[in-house]
Design an enzyme around this catalytic site. Structure first.
Site, short mmCIF file in Angstrom:
data_model
loop_
_atom_site.label_atom_id
_atom_site.label_comp_id
_atom_site.label_asym_id
_atom_site.label_seq_id
_atom_site.Cartn_x
_atom_site.Cartn_y
_atom_site.Cartn_z
N ASP A 20 47.02 54.45 68.84
CA ASP A 20 45.68 54.84 68.41
C ASP A 20 45.38 54.05 67.13
O ASP A 20 45.89 54.38 66.06
CB ASP A 20 45.66 56.35 68.18
CG ASP A 20 44.37 56.83 67.55
OD1 ASP A 20 43.48 55.99 67.29
OD2 ASP A 20 44.25 58.04 67.30
N LYS A 28 34.22 52.77 63.08
CA LYS A 28 35.11 52.80 61.90
C LYS A 28 35.41 51.37 61.42
O LYS A 28 36.16 51.16 60.48
CB LYS A 28 36.40 53.53 62.23
CG LYS A 28 36.17 55.02 62.55
CD LYS A 28 37.45 55.77 62.65
CE LYS A 28 37.31 57.09 63.37
NZ LYS A 28 36.77 58.18 62.55
N1 PLP Z 1 42.11 58.75 66.13
C1 PLP Z 1 42.07 58.79 64.80
C2 PLP Z 1 43.32 58.52 64.01
C3 PLP Z 1 40.87 59.09 64.15
O1 PLP Z 1 40.83 59.12 62.81
C4 PLP Z 1 39.72 59.33 64.93
C5 PLP Z 1 38.44 59.69 64.27
O2 PLP Z 1 38.42 60.12 63.15
C6 PLP Z 1 39.81 59.26 66.32
C7 PLP Z 1 41.03 58.96 66.89
C8 PLP Z 1 38.64 59.50 67.20
O3 PLP Z 1 37.67 58.53 67.01
P1 PLP Z 1 36.23 58.66 67.69
O4 PLP Z 1 35.71 60.01 67.30
O5 PLP Z 1 35.45 57.55 67.11
O6 PLP Z 1 36.43 58.54 69.16
#
Ligand code: PLP
Length: 410
Positions: free
Chosen positions: A204, A230
């Site tokens: 991830d 992000k």
């Molecule tokens: N994984 C991590 C480590 C995150 O910080 C986030 C969002 O804060 C996500 C996954 C999920 O991202 P998204 O909401 O853009 O799909």
């Protein structure tokens, strides 16, 4: 505006128009970059330009405008692939990291997993890297093993090794960088160890791509997901990288237009390769905006960004260290620019409300990491997360505002 190789955060800041706005009548100090980053003018312009000049649906049009949109969409995929050092056929567009993990867990893991197989996660995972695996585990009878964290917020490597060496372990899915602790996991070593044990790795990368230059050939992970928003790109676009040989093993989990070969009421055959996983009209403008963000970043030295964010983090620590009852969560030596903390006797929401009144945007809550909150024994933390456009002045404003808030609330 493109940037020179020398990293100058004050010049960079000028590329982000939103940073000139006010928050509650005070200059905005944006310290919520782990939630989403702001967008440089070139990304905003790329969307306006696309919708003003090139908008059409992709894949089926024979007219010039449709070809333009198709070419831009293809070129965006190429840009993203070459930035990650992989081939464009290994890139699947999604809405974001969450949809990416749902795609991998449903399309790759679900057909593969049998009762008793193990999926390895860790205590620092975001809900996006927990819940889809729980759903797949429920459907397949697989078990979830959770790697505990050590005091400093790093993974317990001996427990991880123990899990990896079990013949039942099939998949390891962990974050590259923690959104709460800032921990940068030593993923290269971990991936090697997983592969030696025949375990596939999903990374991830939601919090790593904004801070680190990621080379997927070097990392050799099987799957990598991230969200555009992000990474200074629009919301609603994300990426899954899947190794070519694994894409051919994966089964589509969403059906519809654009992912098929032939459809009849007797049955459907699917398109080949990555196209099978992009059902429906894609977010063409989002993909173009993401490519624009990556082109923007190409002019910036990520080692300098990392060093800059680490300086901001160290300064924050130094300026807040004498606050009684302050606890910082995540103290590994290799840490991204994320400062999660609590102050005894002060609710993080009250603190954030006072900071907001001073123009400072931070985040409080469980940060979509409730199991991690249980581990560290709090319901919520406060969090300041830095990006390349933040300055030492932002740090001073933040720490001074925290000190004033402590006087009021303490
Ligand atoms: N994984 C991590 C480590 C995150 O910080 C986030 C969002 O804060 C996500 C996954 C999920 O991202 P998204 O909401 O853009 O799909």
């Amino acid at each position: 505006m493109s940037l020179s190789k020398a990293f100058d955060h004050s010049k960079i800041r000028q590329d982000f128009p939103i940073l000139a706005r006010k928050n509650r009548g005070k200059p905005l100090i944006y310290l919520d970059n782990a939630a989403t980053t702001q967008k440089p003018q070139c990304v905003i312009d790329s969307l306006t330009h696309y919708y003003s000049n090139n908008n059409s649906n992709v894949h089926r049009g024979v007219y010039e405008l449709a070809e333009d949109a198709e070419n831009l969409y293809r070129s965006a995929r190429n840009t993203i692939a070459s930035w990650l050092n992989v081939s464009p056929e290994e890139i699947i567009f999604t809405r974001g990291a969450t949809e990416g993990i749902n795609l991998v867990s449903n399309s790759f893991a679900k057909p593969l997993l049998k009762k008793g197989d193990q999926i390895i996660l860790s205590e620092m995972e975001h809900h996006a890297n927990i819940v889809p695996w729980q759903m797949v585990a429920k459907d397949t009878g697989a078990d979830i093993k959770v790697v505990p964290l050590l005091e400093d917020g790093s993974l317990d490597r001996s427990k991880l090794s123990e899990f990896l060496s079990s013949s039942k372990s099939a998949i390891l899915s962990i974050c590259h960088v923690s959104n709460v602790l800032g921990t940068v996991n030593p993923v290269r070593e971990i991936i090697k160890e997983a592969h030696q044990n025949g375990v596939k790795v999903v990374l991830d990368g939601a919090q790593s791509v904004p801070h680190l230059k990621v080379d997927l050939q070097e990392l050799e992970c099987d799957f990598f997901v991230f969200s555009g928003h992000k990474l200074f790109a629009p919301m609603g676009i994300g990426v899954v990288f899947a190794k070519n040989e694994l894409i051919t093993e994966m089964q589509p989990y969403q059906g519809g237009g654009d992912m098929i070969d032939q459809v009849s009421f007797q049955g459907t055959t699917f398109a080949n390769g990555n196209q099978r996983f992009e059902a429906g009209t894609p977010n063409v403008a989002g993909a173009i905006g993401l490519a624009a963000a990556i082109n923007y970043l190409a002019g910036i030295d990520f080692h300098q960004v990392d060093a800059h964010e680490k300086k901001l983090l160290t300064q924050t620590r130094n300026e807040l260290h004498d606050i009684e009852g302050l606890v910082e969560y995540g103290t590994t030596s290799d840490k991204a620019g994320v400062f999660s903390f609590s102050i005894a006797g002060i609710h993080p929401h009250d603190l954030a409300t006072l900071l907001d009144a001073e123009g400072i945007a931070t985040r409080t809550g469980h940060h979509c990491c409730q199991p991690l909150m249980q581990k560290i024994g709090v319901d919520a933390t406060a969090r300041a997360s830095f990006s390349l456009y933040n300055s030492m002045d932002d740090v001073h404003a933040f720490t001074n505002a925290v000190k004033r808030a402590v006087k009021i609330l303490g």
